[in-house]
Design an enzyme around this catalytic site. Structure first.
Site, PDB file in Angstrom:
ATOM      1  N   SER A 124       0.920  -1.257  -0.079  1.00 54.18           N
ATOM      2  CA  SER A 124      -0.070  -0.026   0.100  1.00 54.18           C
ATOM      3  C   SER A 124       0.966   1.282  -0.070  1.00 54.18           C
ATOM      4  O   SER A 124       1.969   1.262   0.380  1.00 54.18           O
ATOM      5  CB  SER A 124      -0.905  -0.086   1.337  1.00 54.18           C
ATOM      6  OG  SER A 124      -1.500   1.262   1.453  1.00 54.18           O
ATOM      7  N   TYR A 149      -1.978  -1.239  10.846  1.00 52.73           N
ATOM      8  CA  TYR A 149      -2.193  -1.747   9.630  1.00 52.73           C
ATOM      9  C   TYR A 149      -0.975  -1.395   8.530  1.00 52.73           C
ATOM     10  O   TYR A 149      -0.527  -2.395   8.098  1.00 52.73           O
ATOM     11  CB  TYR A 149      -3.633  -1.136   9.225  1.00 52.73           C
ATOM     12  CG  TYR A 149      -3.634  -1.264   7.507  1.00 52.73           C
ATOM     13  CD1 TYR A 149      -3.909  -2.628   7.045  1.00 52.73           C
ATOM     14  CD2 TYR A 149      -3.369  -0.360   6.747  1.00 52.73           C
ATOM     15  CE1 TYR A 149      -3.808  -2.776   5.504  1.00 52.73           C
ATOM     16  CE2 TYR A 149      -3.549  -0.462   5.136  1.00 52.73           C
ATOM     17  CZ  TYR A 149      -3.667  -1.428   4.782  1.00 52.73           C
ATOM     18  OH  TYR A 149      -3.640  -1.780   3.375  1.00 52.73           O
ATOM     19  N   LYS A 153       2.036  -3.898   6.835  1.00 55.61           N
ATOM     20  CA  LYS A 153       2.608  -3.688   5.414  1.00 55.61           C
ATOM     21  C   LYS A 153       4.157  -3.414   5.179  1.00 55.61           C
ATOM     22  O   LYS A 153       4.604  -4.150   4.406  1.00 55.61           O
ATOM     23  CB  LYS A 153       1.794  -2.625   4.663  1.00 55.61           C
ATOM     24  CG  LYS A 153       0.399  -2.771   4.363  1.00 55.61           C
ATOM     25  CD  LYS A 153       0.182  -4.135   3.518  1.00 55.61           C
ATOM     26  CE  LYS A 153      -1.448  -4.471   3.124  1.00 55.61           C
ATOM     27  NZ  LYS A 153      -1.724  -5.644   2.965  1.00 55.61           N
TER      28      LYS A 153
HETATM   29  P1  NAD Z   1     -10.846  -7.085   1.557  1.00 49.00           P
HETATM   30  O1  NAD Z   1     -10.734  -6.960   2.996  1.00 49.00           O
HETATM   31  O2  NAD Z   1     -12.206  -6.951   0.658  1.00 49.00           O
HETATM   32  O3  NAD Z   1     -10.343  -8.305   0.923  1.00 49.00           O
HETATM   33  C1  NAD Z   1      -9.409  -9.087   1.811  1.00 49.00           C
HETATM   34  C2  NAD Z   1      -9.970 -10.568   1.844  1.00 49.00           C
HETATM   35  O4  NAD Z   1      -8.879 -11.602   2.461  1.00 49.00           O
HETATM   36  C3  NAD Z   1     -11.169 -11.100   2.638  1.00 49.00           C
HETATM   37  O5  NAD Z   1     -12.032 -11.430   1.678  1.00 49.00           O
HETATM   38  C4  NAD Z   1     -11.060 -11.669   3.815  1.00 49.00           C
HETATM   39  O6  NAD Z   1     -11.887 -12.513   4.215  1.00 49.00           O
HETATM   40  C5  NAD Z   1      -9.598 -12.450   3.678  1.00 49.00           C
HETATM   41  N1  NAD Z   1      -8.669 -12.812   4.771  1.00 49.00           N
HETATM   42  C6  NAD Z   1      -8.371 -11.935   5.733  1.00 49.00           C
HETATM   43  N2  NAD Z   1      -7.478 -12.535   6.682  1.00 49.00           N
HETATM   44  C7  NAD Z   1      -7.498 -13.772   6.348  1.00 49.00           C
HETATM   45  C8  NAD Z   1      -7.105 -15.015   6.524  1.00 49.00           C
HETATM   46  N3  NAD Z   1      -6.255 -14.910   7.786  1.00 49.00           N
HETATM   47  N4  NAD Z   1      -6.930 -16.083   6.028  1.00 49.00           N
HETATM   48  C9  NAD Z   1      -7.674 -16.093   4.970  1.00 49.00           C
HETATM   49  N5  NAD Z   1      -8.280 -15.111   4.417  1.00 49.00           N
HETATM   50  C10 NAD Z   1      -8.077 -13.983   4.970  1.00 49.00           C
HETATM   51  O7  NAD Z   1      -9.743  -6.227   1.304  1.00 49.00           O
HETATM   52  P2  NAD Z   1      -9.192  -5.459  -0.268  1.00 49.00           P
HETATM   53  O8  NAD Z   1      -9.901  -4.092  -0.419  1.00 49.00           O
HETATM   54  O9  NAD Z   1      -9.670  -6.395  -1.520  1.00 49.00           O
HETATM   55  O10 NAD Z   1      -7.838  -5.292  -0.173  1.00 49.00           O
HETATM   56  C11 NAD Z   1      -6.871  -6.479  -0.407  1.00 49.00           C
HETATM   57  C12 NAD Z   1      -5.553  -6.401  -0.026  1.00 49.00           C
HETATM   58  O11 NAD Z   1      -5.040  -5.021  -0.695  1.00 49.00           O
HETATM   59  C13 NAD Z   1      -5.581  -6.281   1.396  1.00 49.00           C
HETATM   60  O12 NAD Z   1      -4.162  -6.988   1.917  1.00 49.00           O
HETATM   61  C14 NAD Z   1      -5.435  -4.697   1.652  1.00 49.00           C
HETATM   62  O13 NAD Z   1      -4.445  -4.514   2.587  1.00 49.00           O
HETATM   63  C15 NAD Z   1      -4.604  -4.155   0.388  1.00 49.00           C
HETATM   64  N6  NAD Z   1      -4.770  -2.960  -0.186  1.00 49.00           N
HETATM   65  C16 NAD Z   1      -6.161  -2.379   0.015  1.00 49.00           C
HETATM   66  C17 NAD Z   1      -6.480  -1.234  -0.230  1.00 49.00           C
HETATM   67  C18 NAD Z   1      -7.684  -0.752  -0.471  1.00 49.00           C
HETATM   68  O14 NAD Z   1      -8.089   0.355  -0.444  1.00 49.00           O
HETATM   69  N7  NAD Z   1      -8.660  -1.540  -0.389  1.00 49.00           N
HETATM   70  C19 NAD Z   1      -5.226  -0.124  -0.273  1.00 49.00           C
HETATM   71  C20 NAD Z   1      -3.987  -0.476  -0.371  1.00 49.00           C
HETATM   72  C21 NAD Z   1      -3.725  -2.181  -0.185  1.00 49.00           C
HETATM   73  C1  UD1 Z   2      -7.117   5.296   4.138  1.00 54.29           C
HETATM   74  C2  UD1 Z   2      -6.007   5.141   5.095  1.00 54.29           C
HETATM   75  C3  UD1 Z   2      -4.821   4.242   4.466  1.00 54.29           C
HETATM   76  C4  UD1 Z   2      -5.329   3.201   3.523  1.00 54.29           C
HETATM   77  C5  UD1 Z   2      -6.238   3.632   2.759  1.00 54.29           C
HETATM   78  C6  UD1 Z   2      -6.964   2.516   1.858  1.00 54.29           C
HETATM   79  C7  UD1 Z   2      -6.215   6.727   6.949  1.00 54.29           C
HETATM   80  C8  UD1 Z   2      -5.479   7.629   7.745  1.00 54.29           C
HETATM   81  N1  UD1 Z   2      -5.630   6.253   5.839  1.00 54.29           N
HETATM   82  O1  UD1 Z   2      -6.350   6.346   3.243  1.00 54.29           O
HETATM   83  O2  UD1 Z   2      -3.885   3.874   5.348  1.00 54.29           O
HETATM   84  O3  UD1 Z   2      -4.248   2.509   2.841  1.00 54.29           O
HETATM   85  O4  UD1 Z   2      -7.560   4.486   3.395  1.00 54.29           O
HETATM   86  O5  UD1 Z   2      -7.941   1.806   2.629  1.00 54.29           O
HETATM   87  O6  UD1 Z   2      -7.258   6.216   7.469  1.00 54.29           O
HETATM   88  N2  UD1 Z   2     -12.466  11.807   3.342  1.00 54.29           N
HETATM   89  C9  UD1 Z   2     -13.508  12.719   3.533  1.00 54.29           C
HETATM   90  N3  UD1 Z   2     -14.658  12.123   4.047  1.00 54.29           N
HETATM   91  C10 UD1 Z   2     -14.928  10.858   4.364  1.00 54.29           C
HETATM   92  C11 UD1 Z   2     -13.881   9.930   4.013  1.00 54.29           C
HETATM   93  C12 UD1 Z   2     -12.705  10.327   3.585  1.00 54.29           C
HETATM   94  O7  UD1 Z   2     -13.380  13.759   3.564  1.00 54.29           O
HETATM   95  O8  UD1 Z   2     -15.871  10.335   4.764  1.00 54.29           O
HETATM   96  C13 UD1 Z   2     -11.175  12.306   2.502  1.00 54.29           C
HETATM   97  C14 UD1 Z   2     -10.018  11.946   3.546  1.00 54.29           C
HETATM   98  O9  UD1 Z   2      -9.858  13.031   4.431  1.00 54.29           O
HETATM   99  C15 UD1 Z   2      -8.968  12.005   2.453  1.00 54.29           C
HETATM  100  C16 UD1 Z   2      -9.554  11.443   1.030  1.00 54.29           C
HETATM  101  O10 UD1 Z   2     -11.045  11.488   1.522  1.00 54.29           O
HETATM  102  O11 UD1 Z   2      -8.524  13.258   2.158  1.00 54.29           O
HETATM  103  C17 UD1 Z   2      -9.692   9.880   0.928  1.00 54.29           C
HETATM  104  O12 UD1 Z   2      -9.799   9.179   2.224  1.00 54.29           O
HETATM  105  P1  UD1 Z   2      -9.749   7.549   2.213  1.00 54.29           P
HETATM  106  O13 UD1 Z   2     -10.600   6.965   1.196  1.00 54.29           O
HETATM  107  O14 UD1 Z   2      -9.990   7.272   3.966  1.00 54.29           O
HETATM  108  O15 UD1 Z   2      -8.433   7.167   2.172  1.00 54.29           O
HETATM  109  P2  UD1 Z   2      -6.961   7.652   2.748  1.00 54.29           P
HETATM  110  O16 UD1 Z   2      -7.102   8.479   3.640  1.00 54.29           O
HETATM  111  O17 UD1 Z   2      -5.961   8.021   1.498  1.00 54.29           O
END
Ligand code: NAD
Ligand code: UD1
Length: 337
Positions: A124, A149, A153
């Site tokens: 991330s 969290y 990573k």
């Molecule tokens: P998500 O929660 O929708 O998917 C993660 C999946 O992993 C879920 O289906 C959950 O049931 C499964 N899981 C969790 N722990 C497990 C375990 N111990 N064994 C088996 N399954 C398990 O999340 P996502 O948004 O699809 O994200 C996927 C990956 O990408 C994650 O590692 C997340 O940290 C990373 N990531 C997500 C974002 C985002 O904004 N969505 C941003 C940066 C990185």
């Molecule tokens: C957040 C997490 C980051 C994670 C990412 C993806 C924090 C501090 N950071 O990032 O670690 O990897 O999500 O899951 O939580 N915002 C609003 N109103 C809302 C929600 C968000 O104004 O209700 C604004 C936030 O202030 C920010 C932008 O929208 O400026 C994006 O926010 P968000 O979607 O939560 O993502 P990040 O903060 O980038």
């Protein structure tokens, strides 16, 4: 390539499974359903006409993942599984360290045992901590994530790098995602958060369908053109394609590779509100609130390395992503049931 997708029923994993199948790969899914629903498997089948084999296992159980690895003998693993709620990780850090680290170590153990030597890891942008400058490049300093969290990573990146050094045949891709949003254009797959969404896009879509009253904009006093926070929002379909491109790269035995996956373009909160209104015709009422602790003003990616080495570039813009996120929300007002 036969690919084991951990967390393959989650938001990004499910879209990636679809793209893998469409690109001619075989996908096998493991997930413990802690943050996803079994119904996602039906939806993947509905889109692709293929029902991937699915194992409901917890990766924290070494025997369980070892059994799957022995049975399936995949050539590659895409490791999405993990807990990802920032706020919850601050309240329950041990749960996050335990789940995210142990599951990765067990996975690597099982991969080593059956000589599966390709892994793509969902990292991330959070690993860059508070950015000293934007756009962020892969060589920028990593560490000092602002929450547990994010620390998981950073730690998992280190674990993978160390294991790769000790096992040179292992190919590792660390993919640093920026802000994934959107959903499958069919409306069958999308982001399905539990409770009150923390992230911007699911909050906006819930306001759009009347589930929430107004958007709370966290601050308008940042040193940005309109004062609201700027992020790099990437359509989940583009992100999913980035994984298919990465698998191709790993087939060339590159050892360790690291890529930012974003669009290279920053969008402010208010610009996102306007993009949503343009995409859907739905007005999003909002109120300015104080800044959210831990937020940074601006965060976006330089994605030149992925373009050059993977031949991959994001194709969709935020208007496309708003349309697809809204379509999913409208068709699934209470999430995937
Ligand atoms: P998500 O929660 O929708 O998917 C993660 C999946 O992993 C879920 O289906 C959950 O049931 C499964 N899981 C969790 N722990 C497990 C375990 N111990 N064994 C088996 N399954 C398990 O999340 P996502 O948004 O699809 O994200 C996927 C990956 O990408 C994650 O590692 C997340 O940290 C990373 N990531 C997500 C974002 C985002 O904004 N969505 C941003 C940066 C990185
Ligand atoms: C957040 C997490 C980051 C994670 C990412 C993806 C924090 C501090 N950071 O990032 O670690 O990897 O999500 O899951 O939580 N915002 C609003 N109103 C809302 C929600 C968000 O104004 O209700 C604004 C936030 O202030 C920010 C932008 O929208 O400026 C994006 O926010 P968000 O979607 O939560 O993502 P990040 O903060 O980038």
């Amino acid at each position: 390539m036969k690919t084991l997708v951990t967390g393959g029923l989650g938001f990004i994993g499910s879209e990636t499974v679809v793209k893998l199948i469409e690109a001619g790969h075989e996908a096998v899914i493991v997930d413990n359903l802690s943050n996803s629903k079994l119904a996602v498997l039906d939806r993947i089948e509905g889109i692709t006409n293929v029902r991937p084999r699915f194992y409901k296992i917890d990766l924290c159980n070494l025997d369980a993942i070892t059994d799957v690895m022995e049975k399936e003998r995949p050539e590659a693993v895409i490791h999405f599984a993990g807990l990802k709620a920032v706020g919850e990780s601050v309240e329950k850090p041990l749960m996050y360290y335990h789940n995210n680290l142990l599951s990765t170590m067990n996975l690597l153990d099982a991969m080593r045992k059956f000589d599966c030597h390709n892994i793509v890891f969902s990292s991330s942008a959070t690993v860059y901590g508070v950015p000293e400058h934007v756009p962020l490049v892969e060589t920028d300093p990593v560490g000092h994530a602002t929450n547990p969290y994010g620390e998981t990573k950073v730690m998992i990146e280190h674990i993978l790098m160390d294991v790769q050094k000790s096992w040179p045949e292992l190919n590792v891709a660390l993919l640093r995602y920026f802000n994934p949003i959107g959903g499958h254009p069919s409306g069958l797959l999308g982001e399905d958060p539990n409770g009150i969404p923390n992230n911007l896009m699911p909050y906006i879509t819930q306001v759009a369908i009347g589930k929430r009253d107004h958007l709370r904009v966290w601050g308008n006093t940042y040193p940005t053109p309109d004062g609201t926070g700027i992020r790099d929002y990437i359509h989940v379909l583009d992100l999913a394609e980035g994984h298919v491109a990465t698998l191709k790269k790993l087939a060339q035995n590159p050892g360790l590779v690291i890529y930012n996956l974003g669009t290279g373009k920053g969008t402010s909160v208010l610009e996102m509100v306007h993009a949503f209104e343009k995409a859907t015709g739905v007005k999003i009422p909002y109120i300015i609130y104080p800044v959210r602790p831990g937020d940074v003003a601006e965060n976006y990616a330089n994605c030149d390395k992925a373009a050059k080495e993977l031949g991959w570039k994001a194709k969709f813009d935020v208007v496309d992503a708003c349309r697809d996120a809204y379509n999913f929300q409208k068709k699934n007002p209470n999430g995937i049931e």
